[in-house]
Design a protein around this motif. Structure first.
Motif, PDB file in Angstrom:
ATOM      1  N   SER A  45       0.819  -1.223   0.000  1.00  0.00           N
ATOM      2  CA  SER A  45       0.000   0.000   0.000  1.00  0.00           C
ATOM      3  C   SER A  45       0.851   1.271   0.000  1.00  0.00           C
ATOM      4  O   SER A  45       0.330   2.371  -0.153  1.00  0.00           O
ATOM      5  CB  SER A  45      -0.948   0.004   1.197  1.00  0.00           C
ATOM      6  N   GLY A  46       2.170   1.122   0.201  1.00  0.00           N
ATOM      7  CA  GLY A  46       3.063   2.279   0.133  1.00  0.00           C
ATOM      8  C   GLY A  46       3.565   2.768   1.471  1.00  0.00           C
ATOM      9  O   GLY A  46       4.356   3.709   1.550  1.00  0.00           O
ATOM     10  N   LYS A  47       3.146   2.103   2.553  1.00  0.00           N
ATOM     11  CA  LYS A  47       3.476   2.624   3.883  1.00  0.00           C
ATOM     12  C   LYS A  47       4.977   2.544   4.199  1.00  0.00           C
ATOM     13  O   LYS A  47       5.538   3.489   4.751  1.00  0.00           O
ATOM     14  CB  LYS A  47       2.626   1.953   4.966  1.00  0.00           C
ATOM     15  N   SER A  48       5.636   1.445   3.829  1.00  0.00           N
ATOM     16  CA  SER A  48       7.075   1.348   4.099  1.00  0.00           C
ATOM     17  C   SER A  48       7.868   2.314   3.226  1.00  0.00           C
ATOM     18  O   SER A  48       8.869   2.879   3.672  1.00  0.00           O
ATOM     19  CB  SER A  48       7.580  -0.083   3.901  1.00  0.00           C
ATOM     20  N   THR A  49       7.413   2.508   1.981  1.00  0.00           N
ATOM     21  CA  THR A  49       8.075   3.481   1.090  1.00  0.00           C
ATOM     22  C   THR A  49       7.969   4.884   1.682  1.00  0.00           C
ATOM     23  O   THR A  49       8.942   5.647   1.688  1.00  0.00           O
ATOM     24  CB  THR A  49       7.449   3.451  -0.319  1.00  0.00           C
ATOM     25  N   LEU A  50       6.792   5.223   2.195  1.00  0.00           N
ATOM     26  CA  LEU A  50       6.599   6.539   2.809  1.00  0.00           C
ATOM     27  C   LEU A  50       7.491   6.688   4.043  1.00  0.00           C
ATOM     28  O   LEU A  50       8.115   7.732   4.249  1.00  0.00           O
ATOM     29  CB  LEU A  50       5.124   6.744   3.168  1.00  0.00           C
ATOM     30  N   LEU A  51       7.592   5.631   4.851  1.00  0.00           N
ATOM     31  CA  LEU A  51       8.453   5.677   6.032  1.00  0.00           C
ATOM     32  C   LEU A  51       9.913   5.871   5.633  1.00  0.00           C
ATOM     33  O   LEU A  51      10.640   6.658   6.251  1.00  0.00           O
ATOM     34  CB  LEU A  51       8.304   4.387   6.844  1.00  0.00           C
ATOM     35  N   ARG A  52      10.333   5.181   4.570  1.00  0.00           N
ATOM     36  CA  ARG A  52      11.713   5.310   4.090  1.00  0.00           C
ATOM     37  C   ARG A  52      11.979   6.722   3.555  1.00  0.00           C
ATOM     38  O   ARG A  52      13.080   7.246   3.700  1.00  0.00           O
ATOM     39  CB  ARG A  52      12.007   4.255   3.020  1.00  0.00           C
ATOM     40  N   ALA A  53      10.962   7.332   2.965  1.00  0.00           N
ATOM     41  CA  ALA A  53      11.110   8.706   2.490  1.00  0.00           C
ATOM     42  C   ALA A  53      11.276   9.670   3.667  1.00  0.00           C
ATOM     43  O   ALA A  53      12.099  10.591   3.634  1.00  0.00           O
ATOM     44  CB  ALA A  53       9.907   9.108   1.638  1.00  0.00           C
ATOM     45  N   ILE A  54      10.503   9.442   4.738  1.00  0.00           N
ATOM     46  CA  ILE A  54      10.619  10.289   5.934  1.00  0.00           C
ATOM     47  C   ILE A  54      12.011  10.140   6.557  1.00  0.00           C
ATOM     48  O   ILE A  54      12.617  11.113   7.007  1.00  0.00           O
ATOM     49  CB  ILE A  54       9.512   9.945   6.952  1.00  0.00           C
ATOM     50  N   SER A  55      12.533   8.916   6.531  1.00  0.00           N
ATOM     51  CA  SER A  55      13.851   8.658   7.142  1.00  0.00           C
ATOM     52  C   SER A  55      15.005   9.164   6.278  1.00  0.00           C
ATOM     53  O   SER A  55      16.128   9.287   6.767  1.00  0.00           O
ATOM     54  CB  SER A  55      14.043   7.156   7.379  1.00  0.00           C
ATOM     55  N   GLY A  56      14.742   9.425   4.998  1.00  0.00           N
ATOM     56  CA  GLY A  56      15.800   9.874   4.096  1.00  0.00           C
ATOM     57  C   GLY A  56      16.427   8.754   3.285  1.00  0.00           C
ATOM     58  O   GLY A  56      17.378   8.969   2.539  1.00  0.00           O
ATOM     59  N   LEU A  57      15.894   7.530   3.413  1.00  0.00           N
ATOM     60  CA  LEU A  57      16.415   6.401   2.639  1.00  0.00           C
ATOM     61  C   LEU A  57      15.844   6.364   1.219  1.00  0.00           C
ATOM     62  O   LEU A  57      16.354   5.651   0.370  1.00  0.00           O
ATOM     63  CB  LEU A  57      16.098   5.079   3.353  1.00  0.00           C
ATOM     64  N   GLU A  58      14.759   7.116   0.979  1.00  0.00           N
ATOM     65  CA  GLU A  58      14.157   7.222  -0.363  1.00  0.00           C
ATOM     66  C   GLU A  58      13.970   8.692  -0.699  1.00  0.00           C
ATOM     67  O   GLU A  58      13.530   9.461   0.162  1.00  0.00           O
ATOM     68  CB  GLU A  58      12.746   6.588  -0.378  1.00  0.00           C
ATOM     69  N   PRO A  59      14.247   9.084  -1.960  1.00  0.00           N
ATOM     70  CA  PRO A  59      13.925  10.451  -2.381  1.00  0.00           C
ATOM     71  C   PRO A  59      12.427  10.576  -2.680  1.00  0.00           C
ATOM     72  O   PRO A  59      11.716   9.573  -2.737  1.00  0.00           O
ATOM     73  CB  PRO A  59      14.741  10.624  -3.667  1.00  0.00           C
ATOM     74  N   VAL A  60      11.952  11.807  -2.840  1.00  0.00           N
ATOM     75  CA  VAL A  60      10.553  12.011  -3.241  1.00  0.00           C
ATOM     76  C   VAL A  60      10.526  12.597  -4.654  1.00  0.00           C
ATOM     77  O   VAL A  60      11.432  13.317  -5.047  1.00  0.00           O
ATOM     78  CB  VAL A  60       9.782  12.928  -2.256  1.00  0.00           C
ATOM     79  N   ASP A  61       9.481  12.258  -5.398  1.00  0.00           N
ATOM     80  CA  ASP A  61       9.332  12.770  -6.763  1.00  0.00           C
ATOM     81  C   ASP A  61       8.405  13.968  -6.822  1.00  0.00           C
ATOM     82  O   ASP A  61       8.366  14.684  -7.820  1.00  0.00           O
ATOM     83  CB  ASP A  61       8.819  11.652  -7.680  1.00  0.00           C
ATOM     84  N   ALA A  62       7.625  14.169  -5.763  1.00  0.00           N
ATOM     85  CA  ALA A  62       6.754  15.346  -5.659  1.00  0.00           C
ATOM     86  C   ALA A  62       6.493  15.590  -4.186  1.00  0.00           C
ATOM     87  O   ALA A  62       6.620  14.680  -3.363  1.00  0.00           O
ATOM     88  CB  ALA A  62       5.430  15.125  -6.393  1.00  0.00           C
ATOM     89  N   GLY A  63       6.150  16.829  -3.854  1.00  0.00           N
ATOM     90  CA  GLY A  63       5.779  17.164  -2.488  1.00  0.00           C
ATOM     91  C   GLY A  63       6.972  17.452  -1.596  1.00  0.00           C
ATOM     92  O   GLY A  63       8.126  17.493  -2.044  1.00  0.00           O
ATOM     93  N   THR A  64       6.698  17.656  -0.319  1.00  0.00           N
ATOM     94  CA  THR A  64       7.746  17.969   0.656  1.00  0.00           C
ATOM     95  C   THR A  64       7.535  17.181   1.951  1.00  0.00           C
ATOM     96  O   THR A  64       6.415  16.815   2.299  1.00  0.00           O
ATOM     97  CB  THR A  64       7.750  19.472   1.031  1.00  0.00           C
ATOM     98  N   ILE A  65       8.656  16.949   2.639  1.00  0.00           N
ATOM     99  CA  ILE A  65       8.631  16.383   3.983  1.00  0.00           C
ATOM    100  C   ILE A  65       9.398  17.338   4.884  1.00  0.00           C
ATOM    101  O   ILE A  65      10.532  17.722   4.563  1.00  0.00           O
ATOM    102  CB  ILE A  65       9.279  14.985   4.032  1.00  0.00           C
ATOM    103  N   ALA A  66       8.763  17.738   5.992  1.00  0.00           N
ATOM    104  CA  ALA A  66       9.430  18.596   6.978  1.00  0.00           C
ATOM    105  C   ALA A  66       9.494  17.866   8.311  1.00  0.00           C
ATOM    106  O   ALA A  66       8.551  17.177   8.697  1.00  0.00           O
ATOM    107  CB  ALA A  66       8.690  19.913   7.129  1.00  0.00           C
ATOM    108  N   ILE A  67      10.629  18.000   8.994  1.00  0.00           N
ATOM    109  CA  ILE A  67      10.794  17.461  10.341  1.00  0.00           C
ATOM    110  C   ILE A  67      11.127  18.619  11.270  1.00  0.00           C
ATOM    111  O   ILE A  67      12.105  19.340  11.039  1.00  0.00           O
ATOM    112  CB  ILE A  67      11.892  16.375  10.391  1.00  0.00           C
TER     113      ILE A  67
END
Length: 233
Positions: A45-67
């Motif tokens: 469903s994409g949940k692990s990919t999203l978690l990896r994006a938050i951690s910095g292990l995956e880049p994003v193709d659109a949008g932003t993540i702020a911590i």
């Protein structure tokens, strides 16, 4: 509604695409300070990919993540994981077998003069004060997981990320470890995102839930909201 300053993690319109497969599709997500967010969804469903994006292990193709108010991911730009103030607890705990419990927890604190005191305080927080000299293979599954949590907490992260933390456990052991982990997270005051495909885990652990399906976040709210007013069967 929470004030924006309460948001420790803000995911806005994030997509991640592999070739023609859209793994995460314009996802929005907010983790509030001091809360546990359950990211729930079936496999793929994409949940692990999203978690990896938050951690910095995956880049994003659109949008932003702020911590903590700082943008760490946007298309073409990613702050590396070690500069993000995130702590990861992996499925298999990933402890170093040749190091003691204290050695594992202190691994990220090399060069600190107060390292021993810091390790002792962390072990106390996860209720393992007497196990510092033990080796990982002598610990129960729940104890190993709390060592992994203490190691993640050692670097004073803004957020703890847990990917399917109970997937290797079953039955009564699973319930026991889950209870221990929730207690340790609560005691630490950590803000956390827990990825799981198990609705029971999510309902019991989380203050807030985000339900994912086919890469999209389709509903967010308290566990009670999602249970009593589901947008999806």
């Amino acid at each position: 509604r929470m004030a924006p300053t309460d948001a420790i993690v803000s995911v806005a319109g994030v997509s991640r695409v592999y070739g023609r497969k859209v793994a995460v599709d314009r996802a929005d997500l907010t983790l509030s300070r001091g809360r546990i967010l359950g990211l729930l969804g079936a496999s793929g469903s994409g949940k692990s990919t999203l978690l990896r994006a938050i951690s910095g292990l995956e880049p994003v193709d659109a949008g932003t993540i702020a911590i903590d108010g700082r943008i760490v991911s946007s298309p073409g730009r990613a702050v590396p994981p070690e500069a993000r103030r995130v702590g990861m607890v992996f499925q298999d705990f990933a402890l170093f077998p040749h190091l003691t419990v204290a050695g594992n927890v202190g691994f990220g604190l090399k060069g600190r003069t107060d390292r021993d005191a810091a390790v002792a305080a962390l072990l106390d927080r996860v209720r393992l004060a007497d196990r510092g000299r033990a080796f990982p293979h002598t610990l129960s599954g729940g104890e190993q997981q709390r060592v992994a949590l203490a190691r993640a907490l050692a670097r004073d992260p803004a957020v703890i990320l847990l990917d399917e933390p109970f997937s290797s456990l079953d039955g009564s052991l699973r319930a026991e470890v889950r209870q221990e982990l929730v207690q340790a997270l609560r005691d630490s005051g950590a803000s956390a995102i827990v990825v799981t495909h198990d609705a029971e885990d999510a309902m019991i652990m989380a203050d807030d839930l985000a339900l994912m399906d086919a890469g999209r976040v389709i509903q967010t709210g308290t566990p009670q909201d999602l249970y009593t007013r589901p947008t999806s069967i």
